[in-house]
Design a protein around this motif. Structure first.
Motif, PDB file in Angstrom:
ATOM      1  N   HIS A 174     -15.289   6.633   9.248  1.00  0.00           N
ATOM      2  CA  HIS A 174     -15.256   5.318  10.009  1.00  0.00           C
ATOM      3  C   HIS A 174     -16.899   5.812  10.179  1.00  0.00           C
ATOM      4  O   HIS A 174     -17.575   4.236  10.060  1.00  0.00           O
TER       5      HIS A 174
ATOM      6  N   SER B 192      -9.651  -0.658   0.889  1.00  0.00           N
ATOM      7  CA  SER B 192     -10.799   0.034   1.633  1.00  0.00           C
ATOM      8  C   SER B 192     -10.323   1.556   1.956  1.00  0.00           C
ATOM      9  O   SER B 192     -11.134   2.258   2.390  1.00  0.00           O
ATOM     10  N   ASN B 193      -9.321   2.322   2.446  1.00  0.00           N
ATOM     11  CA  ASN B 193      -9.080   3.395   2.977  1.00  0.00           C
ATOM     12  C   ASN B 193      -9.169   3.792   2.094  1.00  0.00           C
ATOM     13  O   ASN B 193      -8.220   4.431   0.611  1.00  0.00           O
TER      14      ASN B 193
ATOM     15  N   LYS C  34      -3.756   4.342  11.073  1.00  0.00           N
ATOM     16  CA  LYS C  34      -5.041   3.633  12.141  1.00  0.00           C
ATOM     17  C   LYS C  34      -5.919   3.472  10.341  1.00  0.00           C
ATOM     18  O   LYS C  34      -6.805   2.498   9.602  1.00  0.00           O
ATOM     19  N   LEU C  35      -5.860   4.187   9.169  1.00  0.00           N
ATOM     20  CA  LEU C  35      -6.160   4.242   7.908  1.00  0.00           C
ATOM     21  C   LEU C  35      -5.708   3.269   7.124  1.00  0.00           C
ATOM     22  O   LEU C  35      -6.774   2.504   6.237  1.00  0.00           O
ATOM     23  N   ALA C  36      -4.230   2.981   7.204  1.00  0.00           N
ATOM     24  CA  ALA C  36      -3.856   1.948   6.447  1.00  0.00           C
ATOM     25  C   ALA C  36      -4.209   0.406   7.116  1.00  0.00           C
ATOM     26  O   ALA C  36      -4.587  -0.471   6.272  1.00  0.00           O
ATOM     27  N   GLU C  37      -4.177   0.420   7.955  1.00  0.00           N
ATOM     28  CA  GLU C  37      -4.834  -0.870   8.663  1.00  0.00           C
ATOM     29  C   GLU C  37      -6.679  -1.497   8.127  1.00  0.00           C
ATOM     30  O   GLU C  37      -6.599  -2.536   7.666  1.00  0.00           O
ATOM     31  N   ALA C  38      -6.980  -0.237   6.969  1.00  0.00           N
ATOM     32  CA  ALA C  38      -8.866  -0.364   6.272  1.00  0.00           C
ATOM     33  C   ALA C  38      -8.145  -1.415   4.918  1.00  0.00           C
ATOM     34  O   ALA C  38      -9.112  -1.511   4.475  1.00  0.00           O
TER      35      ALA C  38
ATOM     36  N   ASN D  98       0.414  -1.132   0.021  1.00  0.00           N
ATOM     37  CA  ASN D  98      -0.101  -0.034  -0.223  1.00  0.00           C
ATOM     38  C   ASN D  98       0.749   1.530  -0.357  1.00  0.00           C
ATOM     39  O   ASN D  98       2.257   1.101  -0.177  1.00  0.00           O
TER      40      ASN D  98
ATOM     41  N   TYR E  48     -11.040  11.052   8.933  1.00  0.00           N
ATOM     42  CA  TYR E  48     -11.541   9.069   9.125  1.00  0.00           C
ATOM     43  C   TYR E  48     -13.000   8.599   9.950  1.00  0.00           C
ATOM     44  O   TYR E  48     -12.998   8.297   9.369  1.00  0.00           O
TER      45      TYR E  48
ATOM     46  N   ASP F   9      -5.864   6.060   0.679  1.00  0.00           N
ATOM     47  CA  ASP F   9      -4.426   4.835   0.279  1.00  0.00           C
ATOM     48  C   ASP F   9      -3.491   5.818  -1.044  1.00  0.00           C
ATOM     49  O   ASP F   9      -4.091   4.866  -2.313  1.00  0.00           O
TER      50      ASP F   9
END
Length: 239
Positions: free
Chosen positions: A146, A111-112, A104-108, A34, A142, A115
């Motif tokens: 979210h 769907s980020n 935290k966004l990267a963990e999505a 990513n 975010y 990204d």
């Protein structure tokens, strides 16, 4: 190790082929590089090259020239990618609050909505390099994404780059409204001191505000709010 499948019938051969394609898709979702990972890879390369001198953006991007990037990699690590990545690293990721939201966004995963190193760079530009403005914008973006108030397509590059009309500008406008409300506006009114203190404490940060007030997207709830509370919710909501 290599797995060997002996398919004795047309049906089994068909299912093996289907499974093979599905496994490739699943592996891609798990293994894809990513934008945040590529950004930190640029940092690693830049730091290594710095041991022998002062590397240029062109030199760093040339390091990746022989990599065969997939069609889903935003063009790979190009000169433009390196330029944007270094700006994001030096201006955004040095702030713990910004770094926390980006990771935290990267963990999505796929769907980020942010990204893309180019999207993060647009936020840096629209915030004029202010870490406080970037932290506020990222945290509110975010939170609204979210919670479902913002859809992923509302984070498109075209919505992040237009001066005065970008999504980031809207987030900053909300920040200015909140600052005006909590300070100049309240100080010009005869509100009780304890009331001012309670409202300022409730709005000390987005996470605490959500814990105390939640979300008020429903119109019938908004009608029951006081004028001050309605403006506050406008600052923390997408309306």
């Amino acid at each position: 190790p290599t797995d060997v499948y002996l398919a004795s019938t047309d049906e089994s051969r068909h299912k093996v082929a289907l499974q093979y394609r599905e496994d490739i898709a699943e592996n891609y979702a798990r293994m894809r590089y990513n934008s945040v990972q590529k950004m930190f890879d640029v940092k690693r390369t830049f730091d290594e090259m710095s041991k022998a001198g002062n590397p240029t953006i062109e030199a760093v991007s040339a390091y990746y020239a022989t990599v065969r990037w997939s069609s889903m990699s935003e063009g790979g690590i190009s000169t433009e990618f390196v330029k944007c990545a270094i700006a994001v690293l030096q201006k955004m990721m040095i702030n713990p609050a910004c770094e926390r939201v980006v990771l935290k966004l990267a963990e999505a995963g796929s769907s980020n909505p942010l990204d893309s190193i180019y999207k993060l760079y647009k936020i840096v530009v629209r915030c004029g390099g202010s870490v406080d403005d970037m932290a506020w914008s990222l945290e509110l973006m975010y939170d609204l994404w979210h919670s479902g108030a913002l859809a992923g397509d509302q984070f498109a590059i075209r919505h992040l780059q237009t001066a005065g009309k970008s999504l980031t500008d809207l987030m900053l406008f909300k920040k200015d409204i909140l600052d005006f409300l909590l300070n100049k506006f309240m100080d010009s009114r005869s509100f009780k001191i304890e009331g001012k203190k309670l409202l300022r404490d409730t709005c000390r940060d987005l996470e605490y505000f959500r814990q105390q007030c939640g979300y008020f997207y429903n119109a019938k709830h908004k009608e029951a709010l006081s004028l001050v509370s309605a403006v506050v919710h406008t600052c923390f909501c997408f309306q």
